[in-house]
Design a protein around this motif. Structure first.
Motif, PDB file in Angstrom:
ATOM      1  N   THR A   1      -1.184  -6.665  -9.776  1.00  0.00           N
ATOM      2  CA  THR A   1      -1.736  -6.271 -11.071  1.00  0.00           C
ATOM      3  C   THR A   1      -1.292  -7.299 -12.092  1.00  0.00           C
TER       4      THR A   1
ATOM      5  N   THR B   1      -6.709  -6.247 -11.187  1.00  0.00           N
ATOM      6  CA  THR B   1      -6.035  -6.171  -9.893  1.00  0.00           C
ATOM      7  C   THR B   1      -6.643  -7.165  -8.909  1.00  0.00           C
ATOM      8  N   TYR B   2      -5.822  -7.563  -7.970  1.00  0.00           N
ATOM      9  CA  TYR B   2      -6.190  -8.575  -6.980  1.00  0.00           C
ATOM     10  C   TYR B   2      -5.413  -8.244  -5.715  1.00  0.00           C
ATOM     11  N   GLN B   3      -5.991  -8.543  -4.561  1.00  0.00           N
ATOM     12  CA  GLN B   3      -5.304  -8.243  -3.302  1.00  0.00           C
ATOM     13  C   GLN B   3      -5.086  -9.520  -2.492  1.00  0.00           C
TER      14      GLN B   3
ATOM     15  N   THR C   1      -1.186  -5.417  -3.378  1.00  0.00           N
ATOM     16  CA  THR C   1      -1.993  -5.306  -4.586  1.00  0.00           C
ATOM     17  C   THR C   1      -1.234  -5.924  -5.755  1.00  0.00           C
TER      18      THR C   1
ATOM     19  N   VAL D   1     -10.317  -7.121  -6.694  1.00  0.00           N
ATOM     20  CA  VAL D   1     -10.443  -5.699  -6.397  1.00  0.00           C
ATOM     21  C   VAL D   1     -11.388  -5.061  -7.407  1.00  0.00           C
TER      22      VAL D   1
ATOM     23  N   ALA E   1       0.816  -1.217   0.000  1.00  0.00           N
ATOM     24  CA  ALA E   1       0.000   0.000   0.000  1.00  0.00           C
ATOM     25  C   ALA E   1       0.848   1.264   0.000  1.00  0.00           C
TER      26      ALA E   1
ATOM     27  N   PRO F   1      -1.410  -5.707   3.268  1.00  0.00           N
ATOM     28  CA  PRO F   1      -2.064  -5.999   1.993  1.00  0.00           C
ATOM     29  C   PRO F   1      -1.143  -5.714   0.795  1.00  0.00           C
TER      30      PRO F   1
END
Length: 579
Positions: free
Chosen positions: A554, A564-566, A552, A579, A506, A550
Motif C-alpha cells: 500500500t 495498492t500493488y501486489q 500487498t 490491484v 495475505a 503474494p
C-alpha cells in the motif's frame, strides 16, 4: 598517507606556529591561497569565562567539520576537499561560535605498543585546529570512529584497548597542551562495547573517562583547567545513561567538565519508518523529553551540556529522494532550536557535507540554513502541512490547516508581494486557517500537475512559512517484472508525493526486512523517482520476501491517496501487478 598537505606542514612545528601567527595577523587564509576581505578585522581569541556553564554557553551555536579528519582512511576519502582556514572563516562569518573537529586516529596510529600516532597526521590535526582557533572559534577535538573500530573490543581485549586509548590521549595532550582554553577535548565519540551488559558498558565507559581525565589533567600546560567533554554510552540522552554520566562527573570533582549527548529526533521520523511521515506529537514529545532530561540531569545541577551532534539521520540527502517531507523537517529544526534555548544547551549541527558545500562555500539549501539560524534566537510559525492539494479536474472546495503559532501572532497570507484579504480569501477561527475555494481555484491556474502557487504565512517574528498549492490526481501504476536485484514499478505520480509504503502478506503479517512494522524504511526498501515515473523496490526488500507468497503493498501519498500493488517473488524472479 595518500595525499600531501600544505608546504608549511613540512616546517618544524615551532616555526610553523610562528608563521601561522604572522599569517593570521596579516589576514591570510592558510592553505587556500586566498586573502581575507580587506575590511574584515582579524578575529580575537575569546576570553574563556572561568565558569564552565558560562563558557559552554558562549560556544552556542556550534558546527561539525564532519566526514573530514574523521573520514577513513584519510581526510578526502569521503568526498570533502582538504580543509582550509577559509572554511573556518566562512563558518565564523555565518554566526557560529565554535566548531567540533571529529578525528579518527585508527589508520594513523600503530595498533601495537607504543601506539604512536603518525607525526604528519598529528601535524595536520593541529594545523586545522589552529585555523579554527585563529578565527576566534572555540574548538572541540575528539577521538571519533575509533569507538567502533577498536575501542568497542574493550570487553574482550581490555588491556590493549586501555593502553592504546591512554597512549593516544597522552600524545594528544602533549601536542595541544599550550593551546588556549578555547580548545576543548572530548574523550570519545558515541562509545560502544561489543557483547557487554548495560552495567559492564557503564563500568568500561567510566574507566575510559576517568583515565582520560587523569591523563589530560596531568599533562601540563593549559590542560590543568581545560574544559573536558564526557559522553554517555552511544551519546544517547536516555535517563539511565545520563544518570551514570552524572555520577562519573560528580566523582571526578572537577568544575571544568562538560556532559555531551547527541540527538537525531525520534527514530521513526528521522528515517521515515513505521509510519513516521510527519513531525507529529510523538516526535515532538520525544524531543521535549530529551531536552527536559538534559536540563534536569545536568544543567540544573551546574553541569553544562554540549550537544555534539544533531540533525536527522538521513536528511538532507542530496543524492537520493528526501525521506522526510520538507516542511515536516523544517518544523523539527525550528522546534529543536527553541527547545535547546529553553534548556540552556549548546548545540552542534552535524554537517558531513549536506549543509555547507565546501567547494563553493555556499549553503546547499539557504532556506533551510536560514531557518536553523533563526532558531538560535527566536521562534517561527508553521501550519499542519506545507501543501494544499487541489484536484486536477472537478470542483475545488475550501481547505483548512492548523496554525502552529508557537507563541507568535499570525499576520496573514501573502502571494508574492500581494497580501491576501482576510475573510475574503481566507478565514481564521482560533488556530484553524481556511483557504476559500475561489482563492484556491485562482491560485491553481491551469491546474498543471505539481505546485502551481506558493503562499507565505507570516507571523509576528521568525521566518515566513511557505504553503504550496499543488494540483494532483490519484497516482497510477502498471505491471512490472524483474529480479530480486530491483523491481521498478511504473508509477505516474500525477503531482502527488510519496509518503511511505506498507507491506503485508495475505495472512496479515508484515513483509519486508523490518518485519516489526508494516511500514518499510524510505530509500532502504523503496525509493521514488519522480522524473523517471517509477518507484523502485530494492534488493534488500525483495530478498527478504518469502517465495511464492503474494505481498500487498500500500503506497501512501501526502495528499491522503492510497493505492495498492501486489508483488510475488519466485526464486530470483519478481513480478508486480496493480490491484
Amino acid at each position: 598517507m595518500t595525499h600531501s598537505y600544505q608546504a608549511a606542514r613540512r616546517l618544524p612545528r615551532r616555526m610553523a606556529n610562528m608563521l601561522l601567527a604572522l599569517f593570521a595577523t596579516a589576514g591570510l587564509l592558510l592553505g587556500a591561497g586566498l586573502t581575507a576581505p580587506a575590511a574584515e578585522a582579524a578575529p580575537q581569541v575569546p576570553r574563556v569565562p572561568a565558569n564552565a556553564k558560562h563558557a559552554v554557553a558562549e560556544m552556542q551555536p556550534s558546527w561539525n567539520l564532519g566526514n573530514t579528519l574523521d573520514a577513513i582512511p584519510d581526510e578526502t576519502s569521503w568526498g570533502n576537499p582538504l580543509t582550509t582556514r577559509a572554511h573556518l572563516a566562512k563558518i565564523r562569518s555565518e554566526g557560529f561560535r565554535s566548531v567540533r573537529i571529529p578525528v579518527t586516529w585508527t589508520d594513523h596510529q600503530s595498533a601495537t605498543a607504543p601506539y604512536a600516532v603518525d607525526a604528519a597526521f598529528m601535524d595536520r590535526v593541529e594545523e586545522i585546529t589552529d585555523f579554527a582557533l585563529a578565527e576566534g572559534l572555540y574548538v572541540v577535538l575528539n577521538v571519533h570512529h575509533d569507538s567502533w573500530q577498536w575501542v568497542d573490543q574493550m570487553p574482550t581485549d581490555h588491556d590493549n584497548v586501555m593502553a592504546r586509548f591512554n597512549s593516544l590521549w597522552t600524545q594528544i595532550s602533549s601536542t595541544f597542551k599550550d593551546k588556549p582554553r578555547t580548545l576543548l577535548f572530548e574523550s570519545i565519540n558515541e562509545p560502544e562495547f561489543e557483547n557487554a551488559t548495560a552495567q559492564q558498558k557503564a563500568t568500561l565507559l567510566n574507566e575510559l573517562n576517568a583515565s582520560f581525565h587523569k591523563i589530560v589533567r596531568g599533562s601540563g600546560g593549559k590542560n590543568g583547567n581545560r574544559l573536558l567533554v564526557l559522553p554517555t554510552i552511544y551519546c544517547t540522552p536516555d535517563q539511565a545513561l545520563m544518570d551514570t554520566l552524572y555520577n562519573t562527573i560528580k566523582s571526578l570533582n572537577d568544575p571544568n567538565l562538560v556532559a555531551t549527548v547527541h540527538y537525531y529526533s525520534w527514530f521513526p521520523f528521522s528515517v521515515n519508518i513505521a509510519g513516521g511521515t510527519h513531525y507529529d506529537e510523538a516526535a515532538r514529545k520525544d524531543l521535549d523529553g530529551a531536552f527536559q532530561r538534559m536540563r534536569d540531569t545536568f544543567v540544573a545541577r551546574g553541569i553544562p551540556v554540549y550537544l555534539g551532534e544533531y540533525g536527522l539521520l538521513s536528511w538532507p540527502d542530496h543524492h537520493h529522494p528526501s525521506r522526510v517531507e520538507r516542511g515536516e523537517a523544517l518544523k523539527y529544526f525550528e522546534h529543536f532550536g527553541h527547545a535547546a534555548r529553553q534548556a540552556g544547551v549548546t548545540t552542534a549541527l552535524w554537517d558531513p557535507f549536506a549543509y555547507l558545500n565546501r567547494q563553493t562555500f555556499q549553503w546547499r539549501d539557504q532556506e533551510l540554513f536560514d531557518l536553523i539560524r533563526a532558531s538560535w534566537t527566536t521562534r517561527s510559525g508553521s501550519t499542519s502541512f506545507d501543501r494544499l492539494f487541489v484536484p486536477k479536474s472537478g470542483r475545488i472546495t475550501d481547505q483548512s490547516l492548523t496554525l502552529n503559532r508557537n507563541g507568535l501572532s499570525f499576520r496573514g497570507l501573502w502571494h508574492g508581494d500581494r497580501k491576501l484579504v482576510a475573510d475574503s480569501d481566507y478565514t481564521v477561527s482560533g488556530d484553524r486557517l481556511t483557504l476559500k475555494a475561489a482563492t484556491l481555484t485562482r491560485l491553481a491556474g491551469d491546474r498543471s500537475y505539481g505546485d502551481n502557487a506558493t503562499l507565505q504565512a507570516r507571523f509576528s517574528r521568525g521566518l515566513p512559512w511557505k504553503l504550496h498549492v499543488a494540483t494532483y490526481d490519484a497516482p497510477q501504476q502498471t505491471g512490472a517484472s524483474g529480479t530480486t536485484s530491483a523491481l521498478a514499478v511504473p508509477t505516474r505520480f500525477h503531482g502527488d508525493h510519496l509518503a511511505t509504503m506498507e507491506a503485508k502478506y495475505a495472512d496479515g503479517t508484515n513483509a519486508g526486512p523490518t518485519d516489526w512494522t508494516a511500514f518499510q524504511e524510505f530509500n532502504i526498501s523503496f525509493t521514488p523517482d519522480y522524473a523517471g515515473d517509477t518507484i523502485t523496490l530494492t534488493e534488500k526488500f525483495l530478498t527478504s520476501l518469502r517465495d511464492n507468497a503474494p505481498v500487498t503493498l500500500t503506497f501512501h501519498f501526502y495528499s491522503g491517496t492510497k493505492i495498492t500493488y501486489q508483488v510475488v517473488k519466485s526464486g530470483s524472479t519478481v513480478t508486480g501487478s496493480a490491484v
